[in-house]
Design a protein around this motif. Sequence first.
Motif, PDB file in Angstrom:
ATOM      1  N   UNK A   1       0.845  -1.200   0.000  1.00 21.26           N
ATOM      2  CA  UNK A   1       0.000   0.000   0.000  1.00 21.26           C
ATOM      3  C   UNK A   1       0.879   1.249   0.000  1.00 21.26           C
ATOM      4  N   UNK A   2       1.929   1.220   0.801  1.00 17.62           N
ATOM      5  CA  UNK A   2       2.852   2.359   0.861  1.00 17.62           C
ATOM      6  C   UNK A   2       3.513   2.587  -0.494  1.00 17.62           C
ATOM      7  N   UNK A   3       3.827   1.507  -1.187  1.00 14.96           N
ATOM      8  CA  UNK A   3       4.457   1.641  -2.508  1.00 14.96           C
ATOM      9  C   UNK A   3       3.520   2.336  -3.486  1.00 14.96           C
ATOM     10  N   UNK A   4       2.252   1.968  -3.471  1.00 17.58           N
ATOM     11  CA  UNK A   4       1.276   2.618  -4.356  1.00 17.58           C
ATOM     12  C   UNK A   4       1.199   4.116  -4.057  1.00 17.58           C
ATOM     13  N   UNK A   5       1.213   4.451  -2.786  1.00 18.10           N
ATOM     14  CA  UNK A   5       1.177   5.859  -2.377  1.00 18.10           C
ATOM     15  C   UNK A   5       2.407   6.602  -2.901  1.00 18.10           C
ATOM     16  N   UNK A   6       3.572   6.008  -2.745  1.00 16.31           N
ATOM     17  CA  UNK A   6       4.820   6.652  -3.166  1.00 16.31           C
ATOM     18  C   UNK A   6       4.869   6.867  -4.678  1.00 16.31           C
ATOM     19  N   UNK A   7       4.434   5.873  -5.432  1.00 17.19           N
ATOM     20  CA  UNK A   7       4.418   5.991  -6.895  1.00 17.19           C
ATOM     21  C   UNK A   7       3.521   7.153  -7.324  1.00 17.19           C
ATOM     22  N   UNK A   8       2.418   7.307  -6.621  1.00 14.71           N
ATOM     23  CA  UNK A   8       1.456   8.358  -6.956  1.00 14.71           C
ATOM     24  C   UNK A   8       1.932   9.742  -6.526  1.00 14.71           C
ATOM     25  N   UNK A   9       2.616   9.820  -5.383  1.00 15.83           N
ATOM     26  CA  UNK A   9       2.873  11.118  -4.762  1.00 15.83           C
ATOM     27  C   UNK A   9       4.299  11.657  -4.898  1.00 15.83           C
ATOM     28  N   UNK A  10       5.277  10.799  -5.142  1.00 18.97           N
ATOM     29  CA  UNK A  10       6.670  11.271  -5.216  1.00 18.97           C
ATOM     30  C   UNK A  10       7.065  11.472  -6.674  1.00 18.97           C
ATOM     31  N   UNK A  11       7.339  12.700  -7.043  1.00 17.11           N
ATOM     32  CA  UNK A  11       7.741  13.014  -8.408  1.00 17.11           C
ATOM     33  C   UNK A  11       9.084  12.341  -8.714  1.00 17.11           C
ATOM     34  N   UNK A  12       9.086  11.468  -9.723  1.00 15.14           N
ATOM     35  CA  UNK A  12      10.307  10.744 -10.072  1.00 15.14           C
ATOM     36  C   UNK A  12      10.289   9.287  -9.660  1.00 15.14           C
ATOM     37  N   UNK A  13       9.268   8.878  -8.913  1.00 17.06           N
ATOM     38  CA  UNK A  13       9.172   7.485  -8.473  1.00 17.06           C
ATOM     39  C   UNK A  13       8.243   6.678  -9.377  1.00 17.06           C
ATOM     40  N   UNK A  14       8.764   5.535  -9.842  1.00 18.60           N
ATOM     41  CA  UNK A  14       7.932   4.495 -10.415  1.00 18.60           C
ATOM     42  C   UNK A  14       7.957   3.338  -9.429  1.00 18.60           C
ATOM     43  N   UNK A  15       7.496   2.178  -9.844  1.00 15.95           N
ATOM     44  CA  UNK A  15       7.504   1.018  -8.950  1.00 15.95           C
ATOM     45  C   UNK A  15       8.917   0.657  -8.504  1.00 15.95           C
ATOM     46  N   UNK A  16       9.868   0.768  -9.424  1.00  9.64           N
ATOM     47  CA  UNK A  16      11.252   0.408  -9.089  1.00  9.64           C
ATOM     48  C   UNK A  16      11.815   1.325  -8.010  1.00  9.64           C
ATOM     49  N   UNK A  17      11.651   2.640  -8.188  1.00  6.46           N
ATOM     50  CA  UNK A  17      12.213   3.595  -7.234  1.00  6.46           C
ATOM     51  C   UNK A  17      11.516   3.510  -5.871  1.00  6.46           C
ATOM     52  N   UNK A  18      10.188   3.354  -5.906  1.00  6.55           N
ATOM     53  CA  UNK A  18       9.442   3.223  -4.649  1.00  6.55           C
ATOM     54  C   UNK A  18       9.863   1.952  -3.912  1.00  6.55           C
TER      55      UNK A  18
END
Length: 211
Positions: free
Chosen positions: A117-134
């Motif tokens: 769930x946290x990963x989905x949030x990070x992908x959506x909210x952090x500019x520059x994050x995809x699944x790999x970066x999150x």
Amino acid sequence: MSKPKICTPTPIIKKDIKKAIEGYSKVWESEESIFEEMCFCILTPQSSAKQADKVIKQLKEKNLLEKGTAKEKEPYCKNVRFFRTKAKRLEEAQQKFPKNKLKKILIENGLPLNPLKAREFLVKEVNGYGLKEASHFLRNIGFGKEIAILDRHILKNLVKCKVIESVPKNLSKKTYLEIEEKMKGFCKRNKIPFNELDLIFWSNETGEVFK
């Protein structure tokens, strides 16, 4: 069937991997370290982890990691590709995820019980994050047991291990999650801790463990 050789670390490297994973779990205890890892993973796309780490150290030395404008950060971001874009993303992160609020934000969005769930949030909210970066960020703060960091290096090794047939040209969310599940199955069959496999691949090629 025996475990593939590239999945078998030397005793020294195995010890280093265990030490690295223990270190990741301690990051969660420090708000400063959590923010540092968020910034590190903003810098890594299409750049090496070591170069991104150099940038983090330079920004910390100049007291510009947690504050400062993108323009002020730029001269110290030149070790990574697209440094101007990444400097802007760092400034955005410090405004949107202040060091003293970041851990609380992550807890409100899944951690520590639900890293997916946290990963989905990070992908959506952090500019520059995809699944790999999150995924990389979550692993580096101690939540890597359920998630895979699927960069080209890992994907090539998964081909060698016959987990996947080839490196996909486009890594869509659907493909990413499918490969992640295949990787989990491979680890289970070969009794390899899921959060160790990328470190094993990396260390067997380079002779060292690095985040």
